[in-house]
Design a protein around this motif. Structure first.
Motif, PDB file in Angstrom:
ATOM      1  N   UNK A 189       0.812  -1.224   0.000  1.00 29.16           N
ATOM      2  CA  UNK A 189       0.000   0.000   0.000  1.00 29.16           C
ATOM      3  C   UNK A 189       0.839   1.266   0.000  1.00 29.16           C
ATOM      4  N   UNK A 190       2.146   1.128   0.225  1.00 28.17           N
ATOM      5  CA  UNK A 190       2.990   2.310   0.275  1.00 28.17           C
ATOM      6  C   UNK A 190       2.837   3.058   1.575  1.00 28.17           C
ATOM      7  N   UNK A 191       3.076   4.362   1.522  1.00 33.18           N
ATOM      8  CA  UNK A 191       2.999   5.201   2.726  1.00 33.18           C
ATOM      9  C   UNK A 191       2.247   6.475   2.378  1.00 33.18           C
ATOM     10  N   UNK A 192       1.157   6.717   3.055  1.00 35.13           N
ATOM     11  CA  UNK A 192       0.361   7.911   2.796  1.00 35.13           C
ATOM     12  C   UNK A 192       0.650   8.984   3.847  1.00 35.13           C
ATOM     13  N   UNK A 193       0.155  10.182   3.584  1.00 35.27           N
ATOM     14  CA  UNK A 193       0.288  11.285   4.538  1.00 35.27           C
ATOM     15  C   UNK A 193      -1.034  12.044   4.554  1.00 35.27           C
ATOM     16  N   UNK A 194      -2.079  11.416   5.095  1.00 36.68           N
ATOM     17  CA  UNK A 194      -3.414  12.025   5.056  1.00 36.68           C
ATOM     18  C   UNK A 194      -3.498  13.302   5.889  1.00 36.68           C
ATOM     19  N   UNK A 195      -4.214  14.269   5.357  1.00 36.20           N
ATOM     20  CA  UNK A 195      -4.384  15.544   6.036  1.00 36.20           C
ATOM     21  C   UNK A 195      -5.225  15.375   7.298  1.00 36.20           C
ATOM     22  N   UNK A 196      -4.749  15.932   8.393  1.00 35.71           N
ATOM     23  CA  UNK A 196      -5.523  15.919   9.627  1.00 35.71           C
ATOM     24  C   UNK A 196      -5.595  14.587  10.320  1.00 35.71           C
ATOM     25  N   UNK A 197      -4.697  13.655   9.939  1.00 39.82           N
ATOM     26  CA  UNK A 197      -4.701  12.341  10.594  1.00 39.82           C
ATOM     27  C   UNK A 197      -3.289  12.008  11.050  1.00 39.82           C
ATOM     28  N   UNK A 198      -2.868  12.540  12.184  1.00 35.84           N
ATOM     29  CA  UNK A 198      -1.498  12.326  12.673  1.00 35.84           C
ATOM     30  C   UNK A 198      -1.154  10.857  12.803  1.00 35.84           C
ATOM     31  N   UNK A 199       0.066  10.519  12.454  1.00 37.39           N
ATOM     32  CA  UNK A 199       0.521   9.141  12.565  1.00 37.39           C
ATOM     33  C   UNK A 199       0.989   8.870  13.989  1.00 37.39           C
ATOM     34  N   UNK A 200       0.570   7.744  14.527  1.00 39.70           N
ATOM     35  CA  UNK A 200       0.961   7.395  15.897  1.00 39.70           C
ATOM     36  C   UNK A 200       1.757   6.105  15.962  1.00 39.70           C
ATOM     37  N   UNK A 201       2.024   5.505  14.814  1.00 37.40           N
ATOM     38  CA  UNK A 201       2.694   4.218  14.799  1.00 37.40           C
ATOM     39  C   UNK A 201       3.553   4.073  13.552  1.00 37.40           C
ATOM     40  N   UNK A 202       4.587   3.237  13.632  1.00 32.26           N
ATOM     41  CA  UNK A 202       5.412   2.930  12.472  1.00 32.26           C
ATOM     42  C   UNK A 202       4.805   1.790  11.654  1.00 32.26           C
ATOM     43  N   UNK A 203       3.677   1.259  12.090  1.00 34.98           N
ATOM     44  CA  UNK A 203       3.031   0.147  11.391  1.00 34.98           C
ATOM     45  C   UNK A 203       1.709   0.540  10.749  1.00 34.98           C
ATOM     46  N   UNK A 217       2.190  16.447  -1.231  1.00 35.16           N
ATOM     47  CA  UNK A 217       2.416  15.283  -0.375  1.00 35.16           C
ATOM     48  C   UNK A 217       1.620  14.080  -0.878  1.00 35.16           C
ATOM     49  N   UNK A 218       0.416  14.321  -1.383  1.00 38.97           N
ATOM     50  CA  UNK A 218      -0.342  13.227  -2.001  1.00 38.97           C
ATOM     51  C   UNK A 218       0.418  12.676  -3.207  1.00 38.97           C
ATOM     52  N   UNK A 219       1.094  13.581  -3.932  1.00 42.66           N
ATOM     53  CA  UNK A 219       1.904  13.145  -5.066  1.00 42.66           C
ATOM     54  C   UNK A 219       3.054  12.255  -4.625  1.00 42.66           C
ATOM     55  N   UNK A 220       3.646  12.566  -3.480  1.00 40.82           N
ATOM     56  CA  UNK A 220       4.717  11.737  -2.923  1.00 40.82           C
ATOM     57  C   UNK A 220       4.170  10.348  -2.591  1.00 40.82           C
TER      58      UNK A 220
END
Length: 246
Positions: A189-203, A217-220
């Motif tokens: 699935x790759x790695x996303x960076x959704x707006x307004x959804x802070x990441x809390x885990x490396x998994x 960032x969506x392009x990344x």
């Protein structure tokens, strides 16, 4: 009156001829300078490319030392076809992704660099996609489980300073270290960076976004998942790689 008209004509002709001569002279000087600098520019680009590849596996170096360290740590350079088979006669370092992504998938070349750093094996994959205004590109290094990210390098051609251009900053790129590209079900699935959804885990297959740079960032995220898909068949075919869901 006739004499003044002749003088004026001569003056205009002189000005016109002088302008033409100057354009030719200046153009010739610029062309000579550009031609003379081409070898230096090409070498700088080669060394910078080596720097970026090495940076994904934690090897930082000055440009002048990049080639020596590149030869030390990069143990293999291979090119894959769309089926994940190794192609002969094509040099990975010479593959230009800007041209490749314009071709049909079946016709593309997919370069892969394999590194050995202090006994650890890494797979480095070139990336290219689209940002808000222009192309974005870089490299992602996976650990030998081909799931965990060792490091990334991102760059761009024209993103907005202070917003999308922040993808080049170390603090943003460091967010990707140790992230996973496969989900818990074994899907790539790759790695996303959704707006307004802070990441809390490396998994959780995501990192914190950059405020005000959603499209870039969506392009990344899209270029990571799109490019990695092309290497999945190769990874699954390797007996020494335990690909998730394989």
């Amino acid at each position: 009156m006739e004499q003044k008209s002749v003088n004026k004509t001569n003056s205009n002709a002189y000005t016109f001829i002088f302008a033409i001569v100057m354009v030719v002279v200046v153009g010739s000087i610029l062309a000579f300078a550009a031609t003379s600098l081409q070898p230096t520019q090409y070498e700088n680009m080669r060394q910078e490319k080596m720097q970026n590849i090495l940076a994904t596996v934690g090897v930082e170096t000055e440009r002048s030392e990049a080639e020596g360290l590149y030869r030390q740590y990069i143990t293999e350079e291979i090119v894959l076809d769309s089926n994940g088979d190794v192609k002969e006669g094509v040099k990975a370092f010479d593959v230009d992704l800007a041209k490749e992504i314009k071709r049909k998938k079946e016709e593309q070349n997919f370069p892969l660099y394999i590194a050995d750093v202090d006994g650890e094996k890494f797979y480095i994959i070139p990336l290219r996609g689209a940002g808000l205004w222009n192309a974005i590109f870089g490299y992602i290094a996976l650990k030998d489980d081909v799931n965990t990210v060792k490091g990334v390098v991102f760059d761009h051609l024209g993103e907005t300073p202070g917003l999308g251009a922040e993808i080049t900053q170390v603090w943003f790129q460091e967010r990707y270290a140790d992230e996973k590209v496969f989900d818990e079900s074994g899907n790539l699935v790759g790695i996303s960076a959704p707006k307004g959804a802070p990441s809390t885990s490396k998994d959780d297959n995501r990192v914190d976004a950059i405020s005000g740079a959603t499209i870039t960032v969506d392009g990344v995220s899209e270029m990571i998942s799109e490019r990695l898909q092309h290497y999945l068949a190769y990874f699954k075919a390797q007996s020494d790689i335990n690909v998730p869901n394989n």
